[in-house]
Design a protein around this motif. Structure first.
Motif, PDB file in Angstrom:
ATOM      1  N   MET A  68       5.392  14.544 -11.514  1.00 51.14           N
ATOM      2  CA  MET A  68       6.465  13.752 -12.124  1.00 51.14           C
ATOM      3  C   MET A  68       5.883  12.554 -12.851  1.00 51.14           C
ATOM      4  O   MET A  68       6.523  12.000 -13.739  1.00 51.14           O
ATOM      5  CB  MET A  68       7.473  13.313 -11.068  1.00 51.14           C
ATOM      6  N   LEU A  69       4.704  12.133 -12.444  1.00 48.26           N
ATOM      7  CA  LEU A  69       3.998  11.032 -13.094  1.00 48.26           C
ATOM      8  C   LEU A  69       2.616  11.515 -13.509  1.00 48.26           C
ATOM      9  O   LEU A  69       2.032  12.383 -12.865  1.00 48.26           O
ATOM     10  CB  LEU A  69       3.819   9.845 -12.134  1.00 48.26           C
TER      11      LEU A  69
ATOM     12  N   GLY B 250       0.805  -1.211   0.000  1.00 49.49           N
ATOM     13  CA  GLY B 250       0.000   0.000   0.000  1.00 49.49           C
ATOM     14  C   GLY B 250       0.844   1.269   0.000  1.00 49.49           C
ATOM     15  O   GLY B 250       0.436   2.298  -0.525  1.00 49.49           O
ATOM     16  N   GLN B 251       2.028   1.182   0.576  1.00 48.63           N
ATOM     17  CA  GLN B 251       2.920   2.341   0.606  1.00 48.63           C
ATOM     18  C   GLN B 251       3.358   2.740  -0.806  1.00 48.63           C
ATOM     19  O   GLN B 251       3.630   3.898  -1.058  1.00 48.63           O
ATOM     20  CB  GLN B 251       4.155   2.024   1.455  1.00 48.63           C
TER      21      GLN B 251
ATOM     22  N   LEU C 235       3.292   6.655  -5.265  1.00 50.68           N
ATOM     23  CA  LEU C 235       2.847   6.948  -6.638  1.00 50.68           C
ATOM     24  C   LEU C 235       1.946   8.178  -6.642  1.00 50.68           C
ATOM     25  O   LEU C 235       2.062   9.041  -7.514  1.00 50.68           O
ATOM     26  CB  LEU C 235       2.108   5.745  -7.231  1.00 50.68           C
ATOM     27  N   HIS C 236       1.058   8.257  -5.681  1.00 49.66           N
ATOM     28  CA  HIS C 236       0.156   9.411  -5.577  1.00 49.66           C
ATOM     29  C   HIS C 236       0.954  10.689  -5.343  1.00 49.66           C
ATOM     30  O   HIS C 236       0.669  11.735  -5.945  1.00 49.66           O
ATOM     31  CB  HIS C 236      -0.851   9.174  -4.453  1.00 49.66           C
ATOM     32  N   LEU C 237       1.940  10.609  -4.485  1.00 49.81           N
ATOM     33  CA  LEU C 237       2.778  11.772  -4.208  1.00 49.81           C
ATOM     34  C   LEU C 237       3.534  12.205  -5.461  1.00 49.81           C
ATOM     35  O   LEU C 237       3.578  13.402  -5.780  1.00 49.81           O
ATOM     36  CB  LEU C 237       3.762  11.463  -3.081  1.00 49.81           C
ATOM     37  N   LEU C 238       4.114  11.253  -6.176  1.00 50.84           N
ATOM     38  CA  LEU C 238       4.841  11.587  -7.407  1.00 50.84           C
ATOM     39  C   LEU C 238       3.903  12.157  -8.456  1.00 50.84           C
ATOM     40  O   LEU C 238       4.282  13.012  -9.243  1.00 50.84           O
ATOM     41  CB  LEU C 238       5.577  10.354  -7.936  1.00 50.84           C
TER      42      LEU C 238
ATOM     43  N   GLU D 115       7.746  14.068   2.798  1.00 51.31           N
ATOM     44  CA  GLU D 115       6.314  14.236   2.566  1.00 51.31           C
ATOM     45  C   GLU D 115       5.608  12.893   2.488  1.00 51.31           C
ATOM     46  O   GLU D 115       4.511  12.728   2.995  1.00 51.31           O
ATOM     47  CB  GLU D 115       6.086  15.035   1.286  1.00 51.31           C
ATOM     48  N   ALA D 116       6.240  11.932   1.853  1.00 51.28           N
ATOM     49  CA  ALA D 116       5.638  10.600   1.740  1.00 51.28           C
ATOM     50  C   ALA D 116       5.552   9.918   3.086  1.00 51.28           C
ATOM     51  O   ALA D 116       4.715   9.052   3.299  1.00 51.28           O
ATOM     52  CB  ALA D 116       6.447   9.739   0.777  1.00 51.28           C
TER      53      ALA D 116
END
Length: 140
Positions: free
Chosen positions: A95-96, A81-82, A87-90, A137-138
């Motif tokens: 960036m994504l 889940g991490q 991925l959400h943060l990026l 942040e993550a």
């Protein structure tokens, strides 16, 4: 960046949690515990491995995790889940990019991510491109 917990906070205010409160001391203790537990899991190499995994083709989270595992990147081995948090943060850091296809969310590297990855690979010292703000942040 937008507050990722904005909707969570407003949802909690409308639920049974509306009368529930924490002291600032307790909030800080919880944040520190989360930060301590998670900070060691995210490394610059993990973020770079994620960016590299989607640089040539879009992939869903499962295929990204499989590729990370094959590269011996074990940061998400017991807590997949991490990966989605990162991925959400990026994605929020632009960036994504992502697209939904057949109920799966596919991630791809956008121009900002490509530029960052290229710069990271050229920087032999890796000093100028600290990912510490992402990692911190993550971890929150």
């Amino acid at each position: 960046m937008n507050d990722p917990f904005k909707n969570l906070k407003s949802s909690m205010e409308k639920s049974i949690f509306k009368d529930f409160s924490f002291s600032n001391e307790r909030k800080n203790a919880v944040l520190e515990a989360i930060r301590t537990n998670q900070q060691s899991q995210f490394h610059t190499e993990t973020i770079i491995a994620i960016l590299e995994s989607v640089q040539h083709e879009s992939k869903d989270g499962y295929n990204i995790s499989v590729q990370l595992f094959q590269k011996n990147e074990r940061a998400f081995q017991k807590n997949e889940g991490q990966l989605y948090t990162l991925l959400h943060l990026l994605e929020n850091k632009e960036m994504l990019t992502s697209n939904w296809i057949n109920n799966k969310k596919y991630y791809s590297l956008n121009s900002k991510g490509k530029k960052y990855l290229a710069t990271y690979k050229q920087d032999t010292t890796k000093q100028g491109l600290s990912l510490n703000p992402f990692i911190t942040e993550a971890s929150l």
